[in-house]
Every structure is written in structure tokens, then in C-alpha cells.
Design an enzyme around this catalytic site. Structure first.
Site, mmCIF file in Angstrom:
data_model
loop_
_atom_site.group_PDB
_atom_site.id
_atom_site.type_symbol
_atom_site.label_atom_id
_atom_site.label_comp_id
_atom_site.label_asym_id
_atom_site.label_seq_id
_atom_site.Cartn_x
_atom_site.Cartn_y
_atom_site.Cartn_z
ATOM 1 N N TRP A 41 50.708 -59.841 -22.742
ATOM 2 C CA TRP A 41 50.292 -59.619 -24.243
ATOM 3 C C TRP A 41 49.196 -60.979 -24.589
ATOM 4 O O TRP A 41 48.432 -60.932 -25.221
ATOM 5 C CB TRP A 41 51.678 -59.869 -24.951
ATOM 6 C CG TRP A 41 51.312 -59.924 -26.515
ATOM 7 C CD1 TRP A 41 51.181 -59.275 -27.518
ATOM 8 C CD2 TRP A 41 51.084 -61.453 -27.249
ATOM 9 N NE1 TRP A 41 50.846 -59.542 -28.634
ATOM 10 C CE2 TRP A 41 50.638 -61.133 -28.482
ATOM 11 C CE3 TRP A 41 51.047 -62.733 -26.869
ATOM 12 C CZ2 TRP A 41 50.324 -61.909 -29.584
ATOM 13 C CZ3 TRP A 41 50.637 -63.737 -27.854
ATOM 14 C CH2 TRP A 41 50.492 -63.150 -29.215
ATOM 15 N N HIS A 42 49.685 -62.336 -23.850
ATOM 16 C CA HIS A 42 48.883 -63.400 -23.939
ATOM 17 C C HIS A 42 47.407 -63.290 -23.638
ATOM 18 O O HIS A 42 46.440 -64.100 -23.922
ATOM 19 C CB HIS A 42 49.522 -64.432 -23.382
ATOM 20 C CG HIS A 42 50.466 -65.092 -24.105
ATOM 21 N ND1 HIS A 42 51.777 -64.410 -23.888
ATOM 22 C CD2 HIS A 42 50.721 -66.136 -24.909
ATOM 23 C CE1 HIS A 42 52.691 -65.237 -24.916
ATOM 24 N NE2 HIS A 42 52.066 -66.144 -25.346
ATOM 25 N N GLY A 43 47.285 -62.473 -22.547
ATOM 26 C CA GLY A 43 45.637 -62.519 -22.147
ATOM 27 C C GLY A 43 45.555 -61.465 -20.849
ATOM 28 O O GLY A 43 46.597 -61.130 -20.042
#
Lengths: 307, 472
Positions: B324-326
Site C-alpha cells: 500500500w505504501h508504494g
């Protein structure tokens, strides 16, 4: 809500008052780099001076000129008004152009970042404003925005000065001092210093390109020409690697010059010098670079003398 | 528009004044919606179309899900439509190039040539945040936890409310939506408390995060030139940088909302004073952790399954959280790192029961261990590539010659700001009686405000630019 607004306003007034006292009331560094502004204004303003070559631009001129050499070659007084690109072309031209008189030659060497938003100034404008508050008279909205948003950096500058002063310590030598300039306004104190390492320039964000800058430039040039002042636009001097990196910006600037009937005297690459000649930024050069640039300018300016 | 920009300095007071002048909830909402879109369109106006699309789809699906109550099949179809379209948008803008490159690398190993070109698009700011907020709404309506919002403008405001639009907290519909139905008359206490939160948020961002970033960037962007000692210091600095960058943003967001009378959920609760990694995740990015708990971990079966499956669920949740973060393998590894420790923590509790941490020394050791685990995890998070991450770890273990100090003064500022931050967190955590901004003496309060403002003005970094989490 009234109670909140009153209390908030009192707090804001106290903070603004303290900041104003620190910024304008406390004496700053007597050798501050931006104090050169006053000397340069006096030199251009001097009613008794002969016709002169007035150089206006960012630190590519301050750290990239040998004005005495130019004077010798042209047999004409040279006043280098440049200090820092972050002051913005607008503030510099607003101030110096008004004192240019018929027969003077104004040489403009804006940096490649200027059309990309910095023509209305950056941190340096705020620092200059804290020393010479009168410059607000010519400010537009964008310059006010710059000055207000850069207040912390001006406060920091004062803080740093007092930090050394209170500790009775001399700050580490750097060329950003009033005493680094020669009489013509060139920074020369670094000429015997070795080259420093620094990051190369990156291309500016094309979204920030401002046509307003060119409108302003065209208007100023026309006004100067109407007063009998000759205006020459030359590219800034820059190290080769950075020049290659900002190619796209340079092309766009050259095209926009044409669109506004502003003539750049030579192709930009003429003033892209070998990296080895630089000092501590892409636009700052040592003596060799300054001499090379000056000698390139001689024939360009000569064309205008006596024209 | 950034919270730490000149534009926001003008925008926010103007919004507050007009907001309170409007009085009625209906007009306040319309105005806030316009202000929120203006706020977002300051980055790239065209991306407002994406929020609008996401809003329209989740709004429409929500209404249909409610309409077909009792018809599970149709309800599920509308929920899936909402999930698929929103996740597809997220996939195209955030993950397409990453997946494309990964597939290319894998196929290349087998000598197969993959020729799908990468997309030349910029990641829309905050896309993961508002997409997840909108998806949470769809799932809640499907589950019957909340009723579908009938008013499109109110719903659009829920998705795009400017204080939390670009980096959270990822709000739940049941918390935020009802607040838009109420009028918000001016409340002195809320306004004061909101301003205090914003002030501390600015301190965290400008004086700690952006100050530490100068050192961290200098070291992490040039790994080969730095020793293990410098990398250790940079990693510790990054540990605080990311906390203050994101925690600072969340606090400004919550403060800004509070000034206007809205309560947003707490997103950070002194995470580095956690006694276990499980507790860390109850204090770090709370809105995202609870989102994953409610919408990923529990639907997978949570802990009501066989123990091995339970651990697998935990691991999956953390891997998804990482991605989700990257769109980078570094984030996957970061998620896996935390997943492994969460599983170990769980295993310990499962077999040995809760660890005794009553004595101060035991607490101190636990805090230190959790801090070290978090620190190590941040190496993957911050490194520019997996290769870089392992090279950093290698250097930390093997090379200890000297330490890079970019400037003594800058270092002093870093440590001074860190000291203030840690002191405040310890004071809040253990409720020590030493109040400054919350003192009952107005003189102390006002001096504290002025001192903090000047500290921020003098020691803040104003060229730091945007918040790290905007890229997620």
C-alpha cells in the site's frame, strides 16, 4: 468568536512586533553580503558619473566578471550591480534601471531559473528587504509573497550573526561578504581559493515557466531604449554539465525571447564553460572563468559603443 | 497546496472565516467541498477527475447496495463493482509500472521478451488515502454498519475533506459523515485546541522532520560514500523523521479540522514508546492499521481460524500494508519485516503468555527493543532500492570508520529539536505534571506559544517541501 479573534490578534501582533524589532531594529552583520546593494545603488545613482556599462543579473555576474579588465578594454566605467539571483530580476531592474541615463549600456544576464518563477525573488529578496526595507515600493504581489514566506530565513540570518557575536567567535570564511567585492562590484575574494564540490543544476519544472517575466523584461527594455539607454541581453555564464542538464529550459527561454522581440546577443552555449573553471556553484566562477567571460563580452559590448 | 506553504497560510484562515459566516450545515458543506477541491487542484487540476470518479462510483454503489437489501447477490455485485473500479484506478496510477517492470524482469530470466511500455503518468497525490476511505465506506454500507449517504455533496465532502484528503487520517464513514450533518457554530475551546495541535504539528514537520531530512538525504542518497556509523545515525534520524513528517501532518490535519469543529481520529500515539511490536502498530498510523484490521485481516478470518492460518492472515495483512505504501519491493520487505515480528510476538504470547513488563527496567528494555526493530525496518522503507537496503545493512555490520557530520550547527539543531520532541512525548505518555501550552496560567501559556512560534521560525527548515506520505 470575538474573544478568539482578539486573543489570536494580540498574539499575532506580539509575534510580528518581536520579529520586526529583530529584523529591522537589531543591527546586523556590518560585513553582510547584501550590504553591497547600497554601494551599488549609490554608484549607479551618482549624478556626476560618466556614461557607464551597468551589469544586471544574478550571481553569475557577481562571481563571473572581471570588471576592471572590461573597463580597460572598453575605456568606459563598469558598474556590476549583481549580488544574488534570488533577489530576482524584477527587484534588480526596478532599482537599477531607474538610474540608468542616456548613453549608458545596460547588460542583462538573467539566470536560467529566472523565467521559472525566481524572477520575483527568493530567500535573498527577503534578506535584502530586511536590510533595505525601502525596496517594497516597487513590489508586486508575488514579491510580497516571497518576502513574507521567507521571513524565517531572514530571522535565521540575524540569529546566526548574533550567535557568533555573542560567542565572540569569527564565522568560518566564506565569500559572501561585503568585503569580498572590488570597487566595481565583482566578487573577487575567492579568486585564490580552490574549487569546491557542489551539486550540478537540475532542469526547472516547466510548469513554473512564466510568460509574465518576458512581458516585464520587454517593457523594461523598451522603456530604457526610449530613454536613450542601450540594452544588451547576454546568456549567463554556467558550467557545461549544468548547461547540458537544463537544455530544455534554455531552448524554451531562447524561443520566448524571440516571441517578445528580445534579442540575445549570442547563442547560450557560448557562455557554457568547462566545469573545471567553476568555484562553488554552477554559476560561480574563479578568476580564469571570470576573465574568459569578460573577454567574450568585450566585442559584444564594443558593437554598441558609439552606435 | 501544502500545509507548510504560504498559500495555506492565507487559505486556511479565509476558509475558517467564510465557513463560520455561513452558519447552516448545508452551506458550510457546499463551501467546504469547493474549498477542498480548490485545495487539491492546486497540485494538478486534472487529478480532481479521479477523486470525482471514485466519489461517484462509491456513492452510486452505496445507494444500490442499500436498495437491494435482502438480495445478497446483487449487493455483492455492486460492492465488487465499487472495489474493482477503485482498485483498478489505483493499480493503473500507482502499481502498473511496478508490476510491468517486475514481470519484465521475471520473463527476461526465462528469455522471454515483454514489450508493454511503462505509463508516463505522475502519481496523483493522496490517491491511496482517499481510495481507501471511499472503499471503507462501500464495505461498511454492504455490511450494514452504516446507512448509505443520500446527499451526493455531503458524500463528496466526506471523500475530499481537505484537512485529511492527501495523507489521512483515513476516516471511517461512521465517524466523519454524521459530523457533516450537524451545524458547526464557532467553539472557542475547539479553535484553541486545534491551533495548538497545528502549532505542534508544524514543529514536528519543520523543526524535526525537515531538519533531520537534510542529514538522512545526504547519507541515504550516497550510500557508497558513507560509513556504517553514518548509516546508523541516518537510520535513527529517519526513524524520527518519518514519525514527525507523518505525525506532524496528521496533527496539522486534525488541528485544522478541529478549528472548524470536526473531530478526526488520532493517527499517532507516541509509537516509539511502545512496549511491543503489536502495541507499536496500535500507535503507528492508527487509521491505516485499523483499516487493514477491519477490511483485510478480519475478512481473511482474523484469529478465528486455525493458528497457522491466523499467522498467515497476519503476514498477508502486513505484506498488503507494505505494498500500500508504494510500488517498490523495498516496501514489501518492510511490510514482511513487521509481519515476521508481529507473528513472533503472537507466537510468544500463544505459548508463554503475556510478557511481564511491570518493572521500569523491563519497560525500558522493551521500548529499546521495539525501537530497534522499527529502526531496522525503516532501512527498507527509506532505501532507494532493495540492493541499496542490503548494502546499507552490510555496511552497518562491517564498516565503522568515522562518522559524517555535515555541519556542527545543523547537528546541534537536530539534537535540540529531538530533545524537545522526546521530552514532550515522555511527558504526555506518563502524564507528567509540567504543562506549558496547557498550563492553567495564561502567562505561561502565552509565553509557550510565542516561544514555540519563534523556535519554529528560527530553527525550522522551509525548503523541505512536501510530506513523505503524499507519495503513497
Amino acid at each position: 468568536m470575538k474573544k478568539f479573534i482578539i486573543k489570536f490578534s494580540i498574539l499575532a501582533i506580539v509575534i510580528i512586533a518581536i520579529s520586526s524589532v529583530v529584523l529591522f531594529g537589531l543591527k546586523g552583520n556590518p560585513d553582510a553580503y547584501f550590504l553591497a546593494w547600497g554601494k551599488k545603488v549609490d554608484a549607479v545613482k551618482n549624478p556626476n558619473r560618466d556614461n557607464a556599462v551597468i551589469l544586471i543579473g544574478g550571481s553569475n555576474l557577481a562571481f563571473g566578471m572581471n570588471s576592471p579588465l572590461l573597463e580597460d578594454s572598453l575605456k568606459m566605467q563598469v558598474i556590476n550591480t549583481s549580488i544574488h539571483a534570488g533577489i530576482g530580476m524584477k527587484a534588480m531592474m526596478d532599482e537599477f534601471c531607474k538610474y540608468a541615463k542616456a548613453g549608458d549600456i545596460v547588460v542583462l544576464a538573467p539566470e536560467y531559473g529566472h523565467p521559472y518563477g525566481t524572477w520575483v525573488g527568493q530567500e535573498a529578496l527577503s534578506q535584502l528587504f530586511s536590510i533595505y526595507p525601502y525596496i517594497w515600493k516597487d513590489f508586486n504581489g508575488l514579491q510580497w509573497k516571497t518576502v513574507i514566506s521567507e521571513i524565517p530565513s531572514s530571522l535565521s540570518m540575524k540569529k546566526d550573526y548574533y550567535k557568533y557575536r555573542l560567542a565572540h567567535k569569527k564565522p568560518k570564511w566564506n565569500p559572501y561578504a561585503l568585503s569580498s567585492f572590488n570597487d566595481n562590484g565583482d566578487v573577487v575574494a575567492h579568486w585564490d581559493k580552490p574549487k569546491e564540490t557542489f551539486p550540478h543544476n537540475k532542469p526547472a519544472d516547466e510548469d513554473k515557466f512564466s510568460e509574465k517575466y518576458f512581458t516585464y523584461l520587454a517593457r523594461q527594455v523598451k522603456e530604457l531604449q526610449n530613454r536613450g539607454v542601450k540594452v544588451i541581453i547576454v546568456p549567463p555564464v554556467i558550467e557545461k554539465t549544468s548547461f547540458i542538464a537544463v537544455q530544455r529550459n534554455v531552448k524554451r527561454i531562447e524561443e520566448t525571447y524571440k516571441k517578445y522581440n528580445l534579442r540575445q546577443e549570442c547563442p547560450s552555449e557560448v557562455f557554457a564553460f568547462a566545469d573545471s573553471l567553476n568555484y562553488n556553484t554552477s554559476y560561480h566562477f574563479g578568476k580564469q572563468g571570470a576573465d574568459k567571460r569578460t573577454l567574450l563580452l568585450v566585442p559584444i559590448i564594443k558593437k554598441y559603443i558609439g552606435k | 497546496m501544502l500545509f507548510n506553504s504560504f498559500e495555506f497560510l492565507l487559505f486556511f484562515p479565509a476558509v475558517c472565516i467564510i465557513f463560520y459566516a455561513l452558519r447552516k450545515a448545508k452551506y458550510q458543506n457546499i463551501f467546504l467541498l469547493l474549498a477542498s477541491y480548490y485545495f487539491y487542484m492546486n497540485w494538478k487540476p486534472v487529478y480532481a477527475v479521479l477523486i470525482l470518479t471514485s466519489t461517484a462510483i462509491t456513492y452510486g454503489c452505496g445507494l444500490f447496495v442499500e436498495k437491494y437489501q435482502g438480495n445478497k447477490r446483487k449487493q455483492k455485485a455492486y460492492l465488487v463493482t465499487s472495489l474493482v473500479i477503485n482498485l483498478a484506478i489505483l493499480f493503473v496510477f500507482k502499481y502498473f509500472n511496478f508490476i510491468n517492470e517486475s514481470v519484465f524482469s521475471v520473463l527476461e530470466l526465462f528469455g522471454v521478451r515483454w514489450t508493454v511500455p511503462n505509463l508516463d503518468i505522475l502519481l496523483p497525490v493522496g490517491i491511496s488515502f482517499y481510495t481507501f476511505q471511499a472503499l471503507g465506506y462501500s464495505i461498511d454500507v454492504y455490511r450494514g454498519t452504516i446507512k448509505a449517504e443520500k446527499n451526493f455533496l455531503t458524500y463528496a465532502l466526506f471523500v475530499s475533506f481537505f484537512p485529511q484528503l492527501v495523507a489521512g487520517p483515513i476516516e471511517r464513514a461512521k465517524n466523519l459523515l454524521p459530523q457533516f450533518h450537524k451545524e458547526h457554530p464557532f467553539n472557542y475551546d475547539n479553535a484553541v485546541e486545534g491551533c495548538k495541535m497545528m502549532l505542534w504539528g508544524y514543529f514536528m514537520k519543520l523543526c524535526v522532520a525537515d531538519r533531520l531530512a537534510e542529514y538522512v538525504d545526504a547519507v541515504y542518497n550516497n550510500v557508497p560514500q558513507h560509513s556504517g556509523n553514518s548509516l546508523i545515525l541516518a537510520t535513527v534520524f529517519f526513524t524520527f523523521q518519518i514519525y514527525c513528517d507523518f505525525g506532524g501532518y496528521s496533527l496539522i490535519a486534525r488541528g485544522a479540522a478541529k478549528v472548524m469543529g470536526f473531530e478526526l481520529m488520532e493517527n499517532f500515539r507516541r509509537p516509539y514508546l511502545s512496549l511491543s511490536i503489536k502495541e507499536f502498530w496500535k500507535r503507528w498510523h492508527i487509521s491505516l492499521s485499523t483499516w487493514f484490521m477491519d477490511y483485510v485481516y478480519i475478512p481473511l478470518g482474523g484469529n478465528r481460524v486455525r493458528y497457522a492460518r491466523h499467522l498467515t492472515n497476519l503476514m498477508i495483512t502486513f505484506l498488503v500494508s507494505g505494498i500500500w505504501h508504494g510500488a517498490n519491493w523495498t516496501f514489501v520487505l518492510w511490510g514482511a519485516w513487521h509481519g515476521v515480528f508481529i507473528c513472533l510476538d503472537n507466537l510468544y504470547r500463544h505459548y508463554f503468555g503475556k510478557m511481564k513488563q511491570d518493572k521500569p527496567i523491563a519497560k525500558l528494555i522493551s521500548i529499546a527493543v521495539v525501537f530497534l526493530i522499527a529502526c531496522f525496518g525503516w532501512i527498507f522503507f527509506r532505501a532507494n532500492s532493495v540492493q541499496d537496503a542490503f548494502s546499507i545493512i552490510g555496511k552497518i555490520i562491517s564498516s565503522h570508520s568515522g562518522i559524517f557530520i555535515h555541519s556542527n550547527t545543523q547537528m546541534a539543531y537536530c539534537f535540540l529539536s529531538l530533545f524537545i520532541l522526546v521530552a514532550k512525548d515522555i511527558k504526555d505518555e506518563y502524564q507528567l505534571k509540567c504543562n506549558f501550552m496547557h498550563s492553567r496560567y495564561s502567562v505561561v501559556r502565552y509565553i509557550s506559544y510565542i516561544a514555540l512560534v519563534f523556535y519554529i521560525l528560527l530553527y525550522g527548515v522551509y525548503s523541505g517541501g512536501q510530506f513523505i506520505y503524499f507519495q503513497f
